[in-house]
Write an enzyme that holds these catalytic residues in place. Structure first.
Site, PDB file in Angstrom:
ATOM      1  CG  ASN A 141      -1.932   1.070   1.246  1.00  0.00           C
ATOM      2  OD1 ASN A 141      -2.954   0.924   0.571  1.00  0.00           O
ATOM      3  ND2 ASN A 141      -1.699   2.156   1.971  1.00  0.00           N
ATOM      4  CD  GLU A 204      -2.854   2.970  -2.436  1.00  0.00           C
ATOM      5  OE1 GLU A 204      -1.926   2.159  -2.214  1.00  0.00           O
ATOM      6  OE2 GLU A 204      -3.916   2.982  -1.787  1.00  0.00           O
ATOM      7  CG  ASP A 253      -5.258  18.904   8.277  1.00  0.00           C
ATOM      8  OD1 ASP A 253      -5.194  18.741   7.048  1.00  0.00           O
ATOM      9  OD2 ASP A 253      -5.369  17.969   9.077  1.00  0.00           O
TER      10      ASP A 253
END
Ligand code: MN
Length: 436
Positions: A141, A204, A253
């Site tokens: 992954n 991915e 963020d």
């Protein structure tokens, strides 16, 4: 296929790359330059104080550069992303590559990790693609995570409950550490591929390889056992510890506000590989690149969903002003009264993070905030064109929402031309063609 090849391509286009020749500090100074260039050119830092190599930032800082990275345009990138997620192309494993040039013990002091904002917990690696091998060894992954530097060979990793989190949980239940490699500095198509969100079990890197049109080569990490791009700049090898956590945060963020401090897993590094002249890649937290990389793959899924509700969808954008997360603009060619409302419902349903959606006609440019506002100003009435939903599933990132239960209000604005009135009242005035 590499970061540096993409960079060279951008250099051949006017205004896409800016060079910083003077020495800057990795603490706040380089990030301040990144902020000043946010949404603009790639920034190349020639000299970072106390470091030898070059650093780059803003690689995916504009939509146009992301389109070039994946060889698509503003109208066909949706299908390109969806196809790549559904049909990944397995990379070819080779024995060595540019990244295997230097192999050494783990020392984060060798790379210029930036400290971005004044209240940040410390230095953060922001472009790291974390490649992990499933505890049963069946798949790998790849996903991007922020990584806080805790020491020379230790990082704290933010794991939200997605694939890597689930893999770490499974390893933990077996009492095992999870083998990982942190890849820094690859072709931007791989960063986009890491965000597209295929199902668990799909590597991915294969999605990124599909976006590249194939040809990606990988090398097997000696220590971590995972396969990483052979032409990466830097690879950190290690494990996510089964039983160790550390304070992670504050960190800015994509809202541009500070996220809270949480106990998060620790990555213990066991070694690193790099090019002899490795380029360090940084992404500004809360900057355009951060937003676009997170948001654009979501647009593809929304496009797919809205297309099922109304026949002719011209564009779906998560706008920069809405942090590419909370605000959607959808352009449709309306074929019946009510299409605007159906598009609102489909757009809101397709992406839980979206709070506000505005639907416009095909003559309004979804990439132009002033045109979107013009459509609201001239084609929308607040008592009839609005849909309000209370207490829907939202995003944990929105400080104005119920962050405990992750509930939010959703609002849709139908700014398409109402069909009860003559269409020509709403048309943009044009000048005669002879005047051009
Ligand atoms: Mn995954």
């Amino acid at each position: 296929m590499s970061l540096r090849q993409f960079l060279e391509g951008e250099r051949s286009i006017d205004g896409q790359v800016t060079e910083v020749a003077e020495e800057v500090s990795a603490d706040f100074e380089a990030p301040a330059v990144m902020k000043a260039n946010d949404g603009g050119p790639v920034v190349v830092f020639r000299r970072i104080r106390g470091h030898r190599g070059v650093a780059v930032a803003g690689i995916c800082g504009t939509r146009e550069r992301i389109y070039r990275a994946i060889g698509a345009g503003p109208r066909d990138y949706y299908s390109k992303l969806i196809d790549a997620a559904a049909n990944p192309v397995e990379p070819e494993e080779v024995a060595s590559g540019p990244v295997t040039e230097v192999s050494c013990g783990a020392d984060l002091g060798k790379i210029p990790v930036f400290r971005h904002y004044e209240r940040d917990a410390g230095r953060y690696i922001t472009s790291g693609i974390v490649v992990a091998r499933s505890p049963n060894g069946r798949f790998q992954n790849a996903s991007i995570h922020r990584l806080l530097v805790l020491g020379r060979d230790r990082l704290a990793i933010r794991l939200v409950p997605r694939h890597l989190y689930a893999m770490h949980q499974e390893a933990k239940s077996r009492g095992e550490d999870l083998q990982v490699a942190v890849v820094i500095g690859v072709h931007p198509a791989l960063a986009v591929g890491a965000n597209v969100g295929p199902k668990l079990g799909v590597d991915e890197l294969g999605v990124g390889n599909a976006l590249l049109g194939g040809g990606l080569k990988v090398v097997r990490c000696r220590r971590a056992g995972v396969a990483v791009p052979a032409d990466a700049e830097i690879v950190l090898e290690g494990v996510i510890k089964a039983d160790e956590v550390a304070d992670e945060g504050p960190f800015v963020d994509l809202t541009g506000t500070y996220d809270i401090v949480r106990k998060q897993p620790v990555v213990q590094l066991t070694g690193m590989m790099m090019r002899g002249d490795a380029i360090y890649q940084a992404i500004l937290p809360g900057g355009a690149e951060h937003k676009l990389l997170m948001g654009m793959p979501k647009e593809a899924r929304m496009y797919d969903a809205v297309s099922k509700a109304v026949p002719d969808v011209r564009g779906v954008r998560l706008t920069l002003g809405g942090a590419c997360w909370f605000h959607a603009a959808v352009s449709i060619r309306k074929q019946a009264e009510g299409d605007g409302k159906n598009a609102i419902l489909a757009a809101l349903g397709a992406n839980p993070s979206v709070k506000h959606v505005v639907v416009v006609d095909e003559d309004v440019d979804v990439d132009d905030p002033a045109e979107l506002e013009w459509a609201i100003a001239t084609r929308f009435q607040g008592d009839s064109g609005i849909i309000k939903i209370r207490g829907a599933r939202g995003s944990s990132l929105d400080p104005s929402s119920d962050q405990e239960r992750i509930l939010t209000a959703k609002v849709g604005i139908d700014a398409t031309v109402p069909w009860g009135k003559p269409r020509e009242k709403f048309e943009k005035a044009a000048m005669p063609k002879t005047a051009r």
